[in-house]
Design a protein around this motif. Sequence first.
Motif, PDB file in Angstrom:
ATOM      1  N   CYS A  33     -14.811 -28.879  22.673  1.00 50.72           N
ATOM      2  CA  CYS A  33     -14.470 -29.409  21.349  1.00 50.72           C
ATOM      3  C   CYS A  33     -14.088 -28.298  20.365  1.00 50.72           C
ATOM      4  CB  CYS A  33     -15.641 -30.213  20.783  1.00 50.72           C
ATOM      5  SG  CYS A  33     -15.961 -31.760  21.677  1.00 50.72           S
ATOM      6  N   GLY A  34     -14.099 -27.048  20.821  1.00 56.52           N
ATOM      7  CA  GLY A  34     -13.677 -25.942  19.983  1.00 56.52           C
ATOM      8  C   GLY A  34     -14.784 -25.263  19.207  1.00 56.52           C
ATOM      9  N   SER A 198     -14.029 -18.727  30.090  1.00 54.82           N
ATOM     10  CA  SER A 198     -12.871 -18.251  30.845  1.00 54.82           C
ATOM     11  C   SER A 198     -12.032 -19.399  31.391  1.00 54.82           C
ATOM     12  CB  SER A 198     -13.320 -17.342  31.995  1.00 54.82           C
ATOM     13  OG  SER A 198     -14.017 -18.076  33.001  1.00 54.82           O
ATOM     14  N   SER A 199     -12.661 -20.541  31.624  1.00 53.14           N
ATOM     15  CA  SER A 199     -11.945 -21.701  32.150  1.00 53.14           C
ATOM     16  C   SER A 199     -11.280 -22.535  31.060  1.00 53.14           C
ATOM     17  CB  SER A 199     -12.871 -22.579  32.981  1.00 53.14           C
ATOM     18  OG  SER A 199     -13.761 -23.310  32.145  1.00 53.14           O
ATOM     19  N   LEU A 200     -11.665 -22.277  29.800  1.00 54.55           N
ATOM     20  CA  LEU A 200     -11.186 -23.104  28.693  1.00 54.55           C
ATOM     21  C   LEU A 200     -10.366 -22.299  27.683  1.00 54.55           C
ATOM     22  CD1 LEU A 200     -14.305 -25.340  27.925  1.00 54.55           C
ATOM     23  CD2 LEU A 200     -12.243 -25.958  29.200  1.00 54.55           C
ATOM     24  N   VAL A 201      -9.750 -21.235  28.117  1.00 55.71           N
ATOM     25  CA  VAL A 201      -8.970 -20.383  27.205  1.00 55.71           C
ATOM     26  C   VAL A 201      -7.960 -21.186  26.379  1.00 55.71           C
ATOM     27  CG1 VAL A 201      -7.283 -18.510  27.086  1.00 55.71           C
ATOM     28  CG2 VAL A 201      -9.275 -18.310  28.578  1.00 55.71           C
ATOM     29  N   PRO A 202      -7.217 -22.152  26.967  1.00 58.19           N
ATOM     30  CA  PRO A 202      -6.249 -22.908  26.152  1.00 58.19           C
ATOM     31  C   PRO A 202      -6.882 -23.701  25.007  1.00 58.19           C
ATOM     32  CG  PRO A 202      -5.815 -23.215  28.494  1.00 58.19           C
ATOM     33  CD  PRO A 202      -7.162 -22.547  28.379  1.00 58.19           C
ATOM     34  N   TYR A 203      -8.187 -24.013  25.109  1.00 59.99           N
ATOM     35  CA  TYR A 203      -8.842 -24.833  24.097  1.00 59.99           C
ATOM     36  C   TYR A 203      -9.637 -24.006  23.091  1.00 59.99           C
ATOM     37  CZ  TYR A 203      -7.881 -28.410  27.595  1.00 59.99           C
ATOM     38  OH  TYR A 203      -7.273 -29.251  28.502  1.00 59.99           O
ATOM     39  N   MET A 204      -9.645 -22.687  23.244  1.00 59.87           N
ATOM     40  CA  MET A 204     -10.531 -21.855  22.449  1.00 59.87           C
ATOM     41  C   MET A 204      -9.840 -21.209  21.251  1.00 59.87           C
ATOM     42  SD  MET A 204     -13.482 -22.162  23.778  1.00 59.87           S
ATOM     43  CE  MET A 204     -14.381 -20.832  22.999  1.00 59.87           C
ATOM     44  N   ASP A 205      -8.616 -21.571  20.957  1.00 61.90           N
ATOM     45  CA  ASP A 205      -7.921 -20.989  19.798  1.00 61.90           C
ATOM     46  C   ASP A 205      -8.432 -21.552  18.505  1.00 61.90           C
ATOM     47  OD1 ASP A 205      -6.381 -19.504  21.532  1.00 61.90           O
ATOM     48  OD2 ASP A 205      -4.821 -21.046  21.692  1.00 61.90           O
TER      49      ASP A 205
END
Length: 205
Positions: A33-34, A198-205
């Motif tokens: 959820c960020g 590491s698996s959720l890099v696209p969602y961590m911005d």
Amino acid sequence: MVKSYSNCVFVNCPFDDDFKDILYAIIYTVYRCGFIPRSALEEDNALNNRLSKIENLIEECRFGIHDLSRTEINLHSLPRFNMPFEAGVFFGAKKFGNKQQKTKVALVLERQKYLYQQFISDLNGIDTKAHNNEPEKAIKIVRDWLQSSSGRTTINGHLKIIKDYNHFMINILPGLVQNSGLEIDDLTFNDYCLIVESSLVPYMD
């Protein structure tokens, strides 16, 4: 993602093997959820007083997830009071803290709805949520709470997060654990968090 008061979530849950499935689901959902999950387990320094460490973590987190489902007595016929105590510190920080601390938001989880009334009746009137020891139910509860509490409009629905989580646990986690030279049944809080990140890099911005 840089840690800040507005994106940190204090995770006040049991950390034993019996609760691991729920804990892993909660941590994954917080990241998905960020937000950033925080726990007293993230720091292992014998020189730091545990209570002071918990107080500092609570001060740094706007959000708090408090699971009160561990009510069983141990081999010495004693219950575990850590989770209710830490929930009390969090509630106290909101009540008596400065302007920032008064913005705190809490989610109180339990195994069975209204079971808390039998051992901590002071919480009467609080809208607790019951996960029934089901990871997918915990994911929905945490996702819906973070979305409504933060007002963020970019958080995916719970069905999408559940699907991604199941894929992560079955197809991604084992390989990442092996590549890291770790054992899947002996991951520390930090190990699991780093792997999820590491698996959720696209969602961590």
